[in-house]
Design a protein around this motif. Structure first.
Motif, PDB file in Angstrom:
ATOM      1  N   LYS A  17       0.831  -1.214   0.000  1.00  0.00           N
ATOM      2  CA  LYS A  17       0.000   0.000   0.000  1.00  0.00           C
ATOM      3  C   LYS A  17       0.864   1.262   0.000  1.00  0.00           C
ATOM      4  N   LEU A  18       1.977   1.196   0.713  1.00  0.00           N
ATOM      5  CA  LEU A  18       2.904   2.324   0.764  1.00  0.00           C
ATOM      6  C   LEU A  18       3.486   2.616  -0.624  1.00  0.00           C
ATOM      7  N   LEU A  19       3.925   1.578  -1.319  1.00  0.00           N
ATOM      8  CA  LEU A  19       4.524   1.748  -2.641  1.00  0.00           C
ATOM      9  C   LEU A  19       3.513   2.215  -3.675  1.00  0.00           C
ATOM     10  N   LEU A  20       2.262   1.818  -3.515  1.00  0.00           N
ATOM     11  CA  LEU A  20       1.223   2.223  -4.462  1.00  0.00           C
ATOM     12  C   LEU A  20       0.967   3.729  -4.435  1.00  0.00           C
ATOM     13  N   ARG A  21       1.431   4.391  -3.387  1.00  0.00           N
ATOM     14  CA  ARG A  21       1.250   5.851  -3.298  1.00  0.00           C
ATOM     15  C   ARG A  21       2.229   6.610  -4.181  1.00  0.00           C
ATOM     16  N   ASN A  22       3.253   5.916  -4.669  1.00  0.00           N
ATOM     17  CA  ASN A  22       4.252   6.564  -5.521  1.00  0.00           C
ATOM     18  C   ASN A  22       3.900   6.319  -6.989  1.00  0.00           C
ATOM     19  N   LYS A  23       3.597   7.381  -7.723  1.00  0.00           N
ATOM     20  CA  LYS A  23       3.137   7.251  -9.113  1.00  0.00           C
ATOM     21  C   LYS A  23       4.177   6.603 -10.019  1.00  0.00           C
ATOM     22  N   ALA A  24       5.465   6.828  -9.741  1.00  0.00           N
ATOM     23  CA  ALA A  24       6.526   6.272 -10.591  1.00  0.00           C
ATOM     24  C   ALA A  24       6.745   4.782 -10.323  1.00  0.00           C
ATOM     25  N   VAL A  25       6.415   4.334  -9.117  1.00  0.00           N
ATOM     26  CA  VAL A  25       6.634   2.941  -8.714  1.00  0.00           C
ATOM     27  C   VAL A  25       5.392   2.082  -8.966  1.00  0.00           C
ATOM     28  N   LYS A  26       4.226   2.671  -8.830  1.00  0.00           N
ATOM     29  CA  LYS A  26       2.939   1.959  -8.918  1.00  0.00           C
ATOM     30  C   LYS A  26       2.791   1.041 -10.136  1.00  0.00           C
ATOM     31  N   PRO A  27       3.220   1.458 -11.353  1.00  0.00           N
ATOM     32  CA  PRO A  27       3.031   0.592 -12.532  1.00  0.00           C
ATOM     33  C   PRO A  27       3.780  -0.735 -12.461  1.00  0.00           C
ATOM     34  N   PHE A  28       4.771  -0.839 -11.573  1.00  0.00           N
ATOM     35  CA  PHE A  28       5.591  -2.053 -11.487  1.00  0.00           C
ATOM     36  C   PHE A  28       5.101  -3.024 -10.409  1.00  0.00           C
ATOM     37  N   ILE A  29       3.983  -2.694  -9.753  1.00  0.00           N
ATOM     38  CA  ILE A  29       3.484  -3.527  -8.656  1.00  0.00           C
ATOM     39  C   ILE A  29       2.345  -4.420  -9.154  1.00  0.00           C
ATOM     40  N   PRO A  30       2.502  -5.727  -9.062  1.00  0.00           N
ATOM     41  CA  PRO A  30       1.423  -6.632  -9.500  1.00  0.00           C
ATOM     42  C   PRO A  30       0.188  -6.451  -8.614  1.00  0.00           C
ATOM     43  N   ASP A  31      -0.973  -6.674  -9.193  1.00  0.00           N
ATOM     44  CA  ASP A  31      -2.224  -6.642  -8.440  1.00  0.00           C
ATOM     45  C   ASP A  31      -2.079  -7.530  -7.203  1.00  0.00           C
ATOM     46  N   THR A  32      -2.302  -6.941  -6.027  1.00  0.00           N
ATOM     47  CA  THR A  32      -2.145  -7.651  -4.757  1.00  0.00           C
ATOM     48  C   THR A  32      -3.360  -7.372  -3.878  1.00  0.00           C
ATOM     49  N   ARG A  33      -3.942  -8.426  -3.329  1.00  0.00           N
ATOM     50  CA  ARG A  33      -5.131  -8.268  -2.478  1.00  0.00           C
ATOM     51  C   ARG A  33      -5.038  -9.209  -1.283  1.00  0.00           C
ATOM     52  N   ARG A  34      -5.828  -8.916  -0.279  1.00  0.00           N
ATOM     53  CA  ARG A  34      -5.912  -9.808   0.880  1.00  0.00           C
ATOM     54  C   ARG A  34      -6.604 -11.106   0.482  1.00  0.00           C
ATOM     55  N   PHE A  35      -6.145 -12.212   1.059  1.00  0.00           N
ATOM     56  CA  PHE A  35      -6.714 -13.515   0.729  1.00  0.00           C
ATOM     57  C   PHE A  35      -8.156 -13.621   1.207  1.00  0.00           C
ATOM     58  N   SER A  36      -9.044 -13.980   0.291  1.00  0.00           N
ATOM     59  CA  SER A  36     -10.440 -14.295   0.608  1.00  0.00           C
ATOM     60  C   SER A  36     -10.964 -15.137  -0.547  1.00  0.00           C
ATOM     61  N   LYS A  37     -12.111 -15.737  -0.366  1.00  0.00           N
ATOM     62  CA  LYS A  37     -12.685 -16.562  -1.432  1.00  0.00           C
ATOM     63  C   LYS A  37     -13.008 -15.711  -2.654  1.00  0.00           C
ATOM     64  N   VAL A  38     -13.554 -14.525  -2.408  1.00  0.00           N
ATOM     65  CA  VAL A  38     -13.920 -13.612  -3.509  1.00  0.00           C
ATOM     66  C   VAL A  38     -12.683 -13.169  -4.279  1.00  0.00           C
ATOM     67  N   SER A  39     -11.645 -12.743  -3.548  1.00  0.00           N
ATOM     68  CA  SER A  39     -10.409 -12.288  -4.202  1.00  0.00           C
ATOM     69  C   SER A  39      -9.764 -13.417  -4.993  1.00  0.00           C
ATOM     70  N   LEU A  40      -9.752 -14.611  -4.402  1.00  0.00           N
ATOM     71  CA  LEU A  40      -9.139 -15.757  -5.079  1.00  0.00           C
ATOM     72  C   LEU A  40      -9.880 -16.064  -6.375  1.00  0.00           C
ATOM     73  N   GLU A  41     -11.208 -16.065  -6.315  1.00  0.00           N
ATOM     74  CA  GLU A  41     -11.996 -16.390  -7.509  1.00  0.00           C
ATOM     75  C   GLU A  41     -11.790 -15.348  -8.604  1.00  0.00           C
ATOM     76  N   GLN A  42     -11.838 -14.083  -8.223  1.00  0.00           N
ATOM     77  CA  GLN A  42     -11.651 -13.010  -9.210  1.00  0.00           C
ATOM     78  C   GLN A  42     -10.268 -13.065  -9.846  1.00  0.00           C
TER      79      GLN A  42
END
Length: 251
Positions: A17-42
């Motif tokens: 979340k900290l790195l996502l605040r930096n516009k220059a760094v954000k494009p290099f961060i893979p989609d990351t989410r907290r583990f849940s059934k919904v997140s896993l399925e999506q």
């Protein structure tokens, strides 16, 4: 304050979340989410492959590689064991049992480049110089164990010169450009994180290259192992890394 920094520094979710605040760094961060059934399925349906990893942990311990292999077929690999499932519900139930009560994250899977059929990623060492400037002091490849999904040295990975790993994928000139790009990315990350962690003196940025040679930030380690650089034949990087490290330890 120090304990709070230690807690947030070990949290992959907080650092993401900290790195996502930096516009220059954000494009290099893979989609990351907290583990849940919904997140896993999506995510498994969007990306086909994901990594399920503990929010806190080191050396690649607990990391799981999960894939959708058919319309209703799924697999996951933990260490050297691969399990197969005929439905999403059975797949999720098994993963949820494996993760237990620990907090886990799901990260978009990066199909890492391979060398001799073994996956590898790259560690960029970034340290505060004696003059107080962030510098990329070392860059090294981490060649994964042939039967494992992580590249960490403690999990059987082999520290290897990036020239050896990338010579089959790109020219010497392109390698020099890529190295400079990764070094710049590393120092940018360090400068951004220093605002939250003012006492920070070094980080290890783990970068995965996909088949199009796009770099992705897999993780930022705030207590990187300097000794992996001693595995290289050329000791110049190791000497520099240790010189900077000793300078700050002696203060």
């Amino acid at each position: 304050m120090k304990d709070k920094q230690k807690q947030t520094g070990s949290s992959k979710w907080f650092k993401t979340k900290l790195l996502l605040r930096n516009k220059a760094v954000k494009p290099f961060i893979p989609d990351t989410r907290r583990f849940s059934k919904v997140s896993l399925e999506q995510m498994i349906h969007s990306y086909g492959m994901v990594y399920v990893k503990p929010e806190r942990g080191t050396y690649g311990n607990g990391v799981i590689r999960a894939e959708q292999t058919g319309r209703q077929s799924y697999t996951y690999q933990y260490e050297e064991t691969v399990r197969h499932f005929d439905s999403f519900d059975a797949f999720h139930k098994s993963l949820a049992k494996k993760t237990g009560s620990r907090k886990y994250l799901i990260q978009k899977g990066i199909h890492l480049l391979k060398h001799n059929n073994r996956r590898f990623d790259i560690r960029v060492m970034v340290q505060l110089s004696p003059k107080g400037k962030w510098e990329a002091t070392g860059i090294i490849g981490r060649l994964g164990h042939p039967r494992k999904i992580v590249t960490n040295y403690h999990s059987g990975g082999k520290p290897t010169a990036i020239e050896s790993l990338l010579s089959a994928h790109l020219s010497e000139r392109r390698l020099a450009v890529l190295t400079e790009e990764l070094n710049t990315l590393g120092t940018r990350i360090a400068a951004h994180m220093q605002k939250t962690y003012p006492k920070m003196k070094q980080i290890g940025v783990d970068v995965g290259l996909d088949r199009s040679l796009t770099p992705w930030i897999i993780e930022v380690n705030m207590n990187p192992d300097p000794y992996i650089f001693n595995q290289l034949k050329n000791k110049s990087m190791y000497r520099r890394v240790m010189r900077y490290r000793r300078f700050h330890m002696g203060k």
